[in-house]
Design a protein around this motif. Structure first.
Motif, short mmCIF file in Angstrom:
data_model
loop_
_atom_site.label_atom_id
_atom_site.label_comp_id
_atom_site.label_asym_id
_atom_site.label_seq_id
_atom_site.Cartn_x
_atom_site.Cartn_y
_atom_site.Cartn_z
N TYR A 133 -26.08 0.57 -45.67
CA TYR A 133 -24.80 0.72 -45.09
C TYR A 133 -24.65 -0.15 -43.92
O TYR A 133 -23.60 -0.64 -43.72
CB TYR A 133 -24.78 2.31 -44.40
N TRP A 134 -25.66 -0.37 -42.94
CA TRP A 134 -25.53 -1.57 -41.89
C TRP A 134 -24.85 -2.83 -42.56
O TRP A 134 -24.42 -3.32 -42.08
CB TRP A 134 -26.95 -1.66 -41.39
N ASN A 135 -25.52 -3.32 -43.60
CA ASN A 135 -25.21 -4.60 -44.27
C ASN A 135 -23.75 -4.70 -44.87
O ASN A 135 -23.14 -5.58 -44.96
CB ASN A 135 -25.93 -4.94 -45.38
N LEU A 136 -23.23 -3.13 -45.16
CA LEU A 136 -21.84 -3.19 -45.51
C LEU A 136 -20.89 -3.83 -44.21
O LEU A 136 -19.73 -4.20 -44.63
CB LEU A 136 -21.38 -1.65 -45.64
N GLY A 137 -21.29 -3.44 -43.01
CA GLY A 137 -20.55 -4.04 -41.77
C GLY A 137 -20.46 -5.55 -41.72
O GLY A 137 -19.58 -6.13 -41.01
N ASN A 138 -21.41 -6.29 -42.41
CA ASN A 138 -21.16 -7.73 -42.49
C ASN A 138 -20.23 -8.01 -43.41
O ASN A 138 -19.68 -9.19 -43.16
CB ASN A 138 -22.78 -8.20 -42.80
N LYS A 145 -16.53 -1.21 -41.26
CA LYS A 145 -17.87 -0.33 -41.71
C LYS A 145 -18.84 -0.35 -40.49
O LYS A 145 -19.85 0.10 -40.59
CB LYS A 145 -18.35 -0.84 -42.82
N ARG A 146 -18.48 -1.20 -39.49
CA ARG A 146 -19.49 -1.51 -38.18
C ARG A 146 -19.59 -0.28 -37.49
O ARG A 146 -18.81 0.58 -37.51
CB ARG A 146 -19.10 -2.58 -37.50
N PHE A 147 -20.75 0.03 -36.97
CA PHE A 147 -20.95 1.05 -36.01
C PHE A 147 -20.30 1.22 -34.95
O PHE A 147 -19.51 2.10 -34.46
CB PHE A 147 -22.44 1.20 -35.49
N ILE A 148 -20.04 0.06 -34.16
CA ILE A 148 -19.27 0.01 -33.15
C ILE A 148 -18.03 -0.92 -33.34
O ILE A 148 -18.04 -1.94 -33.77
CB ILE A 148 -20.23 -0.78 -31.91
N LEU A 149 -16.91 -0.15 -33.22
CA LEU A 149 -15.58 -0.65 -33.26
C LEU A 149 -14.90 -0.52 -32.14
O LEU A 149 -14.50 0.47 -31.61
CB LEU A 149 -14.98 0.11 -34.34
N ALA A 150 -14.55 -1.91 -31.44
CA ALA A 150 -13.88 -1.89 -30.11
C ALA A 150 -12.79 -1.07 -29.75
O ALA A 150 -12.43 -0.47 -28.65
CB ALA A 150 -13.74 -3.30 -29.72
N GLN A 151 -11.80 -1.19 -31.07
CA GLN A 151 -10.57 -0.39 -30.70
C GLN A 151 -10.69 0.93 -31.35
O GLN A 151 -9.78 1.67 -31.32
CB GLN A 151 -9.34 -1.13 -31.48
N LEU A 195 -14.18 6.94 -33.70
CA LEU A 195 -15.07 6.62 -35.10
C LEU A 195 -16.50 6.17 -34.43
O LEU A 195 -17.35 6.35 -35.10
CB LEU A 195 -14.15 5.71 -35.96
N SER A 196 -16.41 4.93 -33.61
CA SER A 196 -17.44 4.42 -33.14
C SER A 196 -18.66 5.65 -32.79
O SER A 196 -19.98 5.86 -32.94
CB SER A 196 -17.48 3.50 -32.06
N SER A 197 -18.21 6.73 -31.84
CA SER A 197 -18.91 7.68 -31.39
C SER A 197 -19.69 8.51 -32.56
O SER A 197 -20.84 9.01 -32.49
CB SER A 197 -18.38 8.49 -30.18
N LEU A 208 -22.46 6.57 -34.12
CA LEU A 208 -23.52 6.14 -33.34
C LEU A 208 -24.08 7.57 -33.43
O LEU A 208 -25.55 7.78 -33.34
CB LEU A 208 -23.00 5.86 -31.93
N PHE A 209 -23.40 9.05 -33.36
CA PHE A 209 -24.12 10.32 -33.69
C PHE A 209 -24.86 10.32 -34.90
O PHE A 209 -26.10 10.64 -34.96
CB PHE A 209 -23.14 11.15 -33.55
N MET A 210 -24.28 9.95 -36.09
CA MET A 210 -24.88 9.78 -37.18
C MET A 210 -26.37 8.80 -37.15
O MET A 210 -27.39 9.30 -37.52
CB MET A 210 -23.87 9.00 -38.42
N ALA A 211 -26.38 7.77 -36.44
CA ALA A 211 -27.23 6.66 -36.45
C ALA A 211 -28.23 7.48 -35.44
O ALA A 211 -29.70 7.35 -35.91
CB ALA A 211 -26.79 5.31 -35.68
N ALA A 212 -28.06 8.17 -34.37
CA ALA A 212 -28.85 8.56 -33.34
C ALA A 212 -29.64 9.65 -34.38
O ALA A 212 -31.07 9.93 -34.19
CB ALA A 212 -28.32 9.38 -32.31
N ASN A 213 -29.20 10.48 -35.18
CA ASN A 213 -29.80 11.65 -35.84
C ASN A 213 -30.61 11.14 -37.07
O ASN A 213 -31.61 11.60 -37.26
CB ASN A 213 -28.54 12.67 -36.29
N ILE A 214 -29.95 10.08 -37.66
CA ILE A 214 -31.02 9.61 -38.78
C ILE A 214 -32.28 8.86 -38.00
O ILE A 214 -33.32 8.94 -38.44
CB ILE A 214 -30.18 8.50 -39.29
#
Length: 190
Positions: free
Chosen positions: A140-145, A150-156, A160-162, A165-171
């Motif tokens: 999934y991380w590589n999809l963002g490349n 699909k990136r975890f952190i989207l400035a705008q 969705l970023s939060s 990040l919640f999903m990532a924290a729980n994984i």
């Protein structure tokens, strides 16, 4: 256990007093590597322990790959907080797509895996689960490349970023718990 160094068997002889103890192995590669590697096999299965392979920093080394997934999650959470001020939040979890839900479903299997491993006396099931979860997370991380949306952190897109990040924290928590069950430390930086 058959000990190898770069694919070549290490010659040992009881008569000549030439042998490698478990303490020697732990001293050379570390207790976490030994524990995780030993727990990737059934207790009655033959095992080749290659000193070069178990310290290799690649996806072919499950110890590295699982610890790297956890370290990557920790780094992402730090970056989200420090650079964008984003905190993990379940408030907008409905914004997650099919790829993220698939990853969450895979992580949600953890209690069943632990229960089945305990009932069967097969701790290698936990190691396999963690390796599979780490591979799914890295995929999934590589999809963002390839797809910036699909990136975890989207400035705008703070909501969705939060949620991501919640999903990532729980994984990360699932990986930490699995490693803790195995007696292996979860790396926070690599």
């Amino acid at each position: 256990v058959r000990l190898l160094r770069g694919g070549e068997p290490i010659k040992m002889s009881k008569r000549a007093g030439n042998f490698v103890t478990l303490a020697d192995v732990v001293k050379e590669v570390g207790k976490d590597v030994v524990r995780f590697t030993m727990l990737t096999r059934k207790s009655d299965a033959q095992m080749d322990f290659d000193f070069a392979k178990v310290v290799e920093a690649s996806k072919d080394n499950p110890v590295f790959y699982v610890q790297y997934a956890h370290a990557r999650i920790c780094s992402t959470l730090r970056k989200g907080k420090d650079e964008e001020g984003y905190m993990p939040s379940a408030d907008h979890i409905a914004l997650l797509g099919a790829d993220e839900i698939g990853l969450i479903r895979e992580a949600a299997n953890f209690p069943r895996i632990v229960s089945a491993a305990a009932k069967a006396g097969e701790p290698h099931r936990i190691a396999f689960f963690l390796a599979d979860l780490a591979a799914a997370f890295h995929a999934y991380w590589n999809l963002g490349n390839e797809q910036t949306d699909k990136r975890f952190i989207l400035a705008q897109q703070p909501e969705l970023s939060s949620a991501r990040l919640f999903m990532a924290a729980n994984i990360g928590q699932v990986i930490r718990n699995g490693l803790r069950v195995m007696g292996v430390e979860a790396a926070t930086q690599m």
